[in-house]
Design a protein around this motif. Structure first.
Motif, PDB file in Angstrom:
ATOM      1  N   TYR A  49       0.867  -1.198   0.080  1.00  0.00           N
ATOM      2  CA  TYR A  49       0.080  -0.031  -0.051  1.00  0.00           C
ATOM      3  C   TYR A  49       0.955   1.187   0.077  1.00  0.00           C
ATOM      4  O   TYR A  49       0.389   2.384   0.116  1.00  0.00           O
ATOM      5  N   VAL A  50       2.188   1.083  -0.121  1.00  0.00           N
ATOM      6  CA  VAL A  50       2.946   2.485   0.034  1.00  0.00           C
ATOM      7  C   VAL A  50       3.655   2.625  -1.226  1.00  0.00           C
ATOM      8  O   VAL A  50       4.327   1.646  -1.964  1.00  0.00           O
ATOM      9  N   LEU A  51       3.858   3.899  -1.927  1.00  0.00           N
ATOM     10  CA  LEU A  51       4.361   4.233  -3.139  1.00  0.00           C
ATOM     11  C   LEU A  51       5.816   4.749  -2.887  1.00  0.00           C
ATOM     12  O   LEU A  51       6.038   5.874  -3.210  1.00  0.00           O
ATOM     13  N   GLN A  52       6.602   3.533  -2.302  1.00  0.00           N
ATOM     14  CA  GLN A  52       7.960   4.250  -2.089  1.00  0.00           C
ATOM     15  C   GLN A  52       8.788   4.822  -3.497  1.00  0.00           C
ATOM     16  O   GLN A  52       9.550   5.627  -3.173  1.00  0.00           O
ATOM     17  N   TYR A  53       8.537   4.311  -4.550  1.00  0.00           N
ATOM     18  CA  TYR A  53       9.333   4.695  -5.692  1.00  0.00           C
ATOM     19  C   TYR A  53       8.901   6.135  -6.034  1.00  0.00           C
ATOM     20  O   TYR A  53       9.910   6.601  -6.189  1.00  0.00           O
ATOM     21  N   GLN A  54       7.746   6.670  -5.739  1.00  0.00           N
ATOM     22  CA  GLN A  54       7.592   8.019  -5.988  1.00  0.00           C
ATOM     23  C   GLN A  54       8.054   8.641  -4.887  1.00  0.00           C
ATOM     24  O   GLN A  54       8.625   9.973  -5.188  1.00  0.00           O
ATOM     25  N   ARG A  55       8.168   8.384  -3.717  1.00  0.00           N
ATOM     26  CA  ARG A  55       8.675   9.203  -2.629  1.00  0.00           C
ATOM     27  C   ARG A  55      10.255   9.185  -2.637  1.00  0.00           C
ATOM     28  O   ARG A  55      10.898  10.162  -2.624  1.00  0.00           O
ATOM     29  N   VAL A  56      10.956   8.121  -3.168  1.00  0.00           N
ATOM     30  CA  VAL A  56      12.343   8.024  -3.023  1.00  0.00           C
ATOM     31  C   VAL A  56      13.086   8.715  -4.439  1.00  0.00           C
ATOM     32  O   VAL A  56      13.990   9.277  -4.162  1.00  0.00           O
ATOM     33  N   SER A  57      12.020   9.221  -5.163  1.00  0.00           N
ATOM     34  CA  SER A  57      12.295   9.805  -6.385  1.00  0.00           C
ATOM     35  C   SER A  57      12.888  11.244  -6.081  1.00  0.00           C
ATOM     36  O   SER A  57      13.431  11.995  -6.824  1.00  0.00           O
ATOM     37  N   VAL A  58      12.255  11.958  -5.135  1.00  0.00           N
ATOM     38  CA  VAL A  58      12.586  13.246  -4.618  1.00  0.00           C
ATOM     39  C   VAL A  58      13.774  13.369  -3.735  1.00  0.00           C
ATOM     40  O   VAL A  58      14.325  14.467  -3.270  1.00  0.00           O
ATOM     41  N   VAL A  59      14.429  12.247  -3.304  1.00  0.00           N
ATOM     42  CA  VAL A  59      15.773  12.142  -2.519  1.00  0.00           C
ATOM     43  C   VAL A  59      16.914  11.585  -3.381  1.00  0.00           C
ATOM     44  O   VAL A  59      16.745  11.747  -4.545  1.00  0.00           O
ATOM     45  N   TYR A  60      17.703  10.817  -2.802  1.00  0.00           N
ATOM     46  CA  TYR A  60      18.819  10.351  -3.528  1.00  0.00           C
ATOM     47  C   TYR A  60      18.534   8.780  -3.770  1.00  0.00           C
ATOM     48  O   TYR A  60      18.769   8.134  -2.782  1.00  0.00           O
ATOM     49  N   PRO A  61      17.686   8.229  -4.672  1.00  0.00           N
ATOM     50  CA  PRO A  61      17.356   6.950  -4.648  1.00  0.00           C
ATOM     51  C   PRO A  61      18.691   5.942  -5.135  1.00  0.00           C
ATOM     52  O   PRO A  61      19.627   6.421  -5.892  1.00  0.00           O
ATOM     53  N   ALA A  62      18.789   4.710  -4.640  1.00  0.00           N
ATOM     54  CA  ALA A  62      19.682   3.885  -4.685  1.00  0.00           C
ATOM     55  C   ALA A  62      19.176   2.639  -5.055  1.00  0.00           C
ATOM     56  O   ALA A  62      17.985   2.158  -4.503  1.00  0.00           O
TER      57      ALA A  62
END
Length: 103
Positions: free
Chosen positions: A42-55
């Motif tokens: 239920y969590v959209l981590q891919y969208q949230r991580v795109s605004v930080v430094y994604p690894a």
């Protein structure tokens, strides 16, 4: 635990999953976040991580951390945040309603 150490500014860089609290706690205190987008139901981590430094993987995270540390001055500074969070505002509001001094 993360929030407490962030408030003390003990971290120069945080490496973690892209969970809601982690992303916003790091942003609130200005600590760079190297984040993994884990698959959640239920969590959209891919969208949230795109605004930080994604690894994408550990090697990627290590390289990003290296680049960040090369650019910033590592430091330990304020033990008190320079912003007012919801808990501080709530204490002030409740103290005002009860007409008592804040602790």
């Amino acid at each position: 635990m993360l929030a407490q150490s962030l408030l003390k500014k003990q971290e120069n860089v945080v490496v973690a999953g892209g969970d809601y609290n982690t992303v916003y706690e790091c942003a609130a205190v200005g600590v760079p976040l190297v984040a993994f987008a884990f698959k959640r139901l239920y969590v959209l981590q891919y969208q949230r991580v795109s605004v930080v430094y994604p690894a994408r993987n550990i090697a990627d995270a290590v390289e990003i951390v290296r680049k960040i540390l090369d650019r910033i001055n590592t430091k330990v500074v304020l033990s008190v945040p320079d912003y007012i969070n919801g808990a501080v505002q709530a204490v002030r509001l409740i103290a005002g309603i009860l007409n008592v001094d804040q602790v």
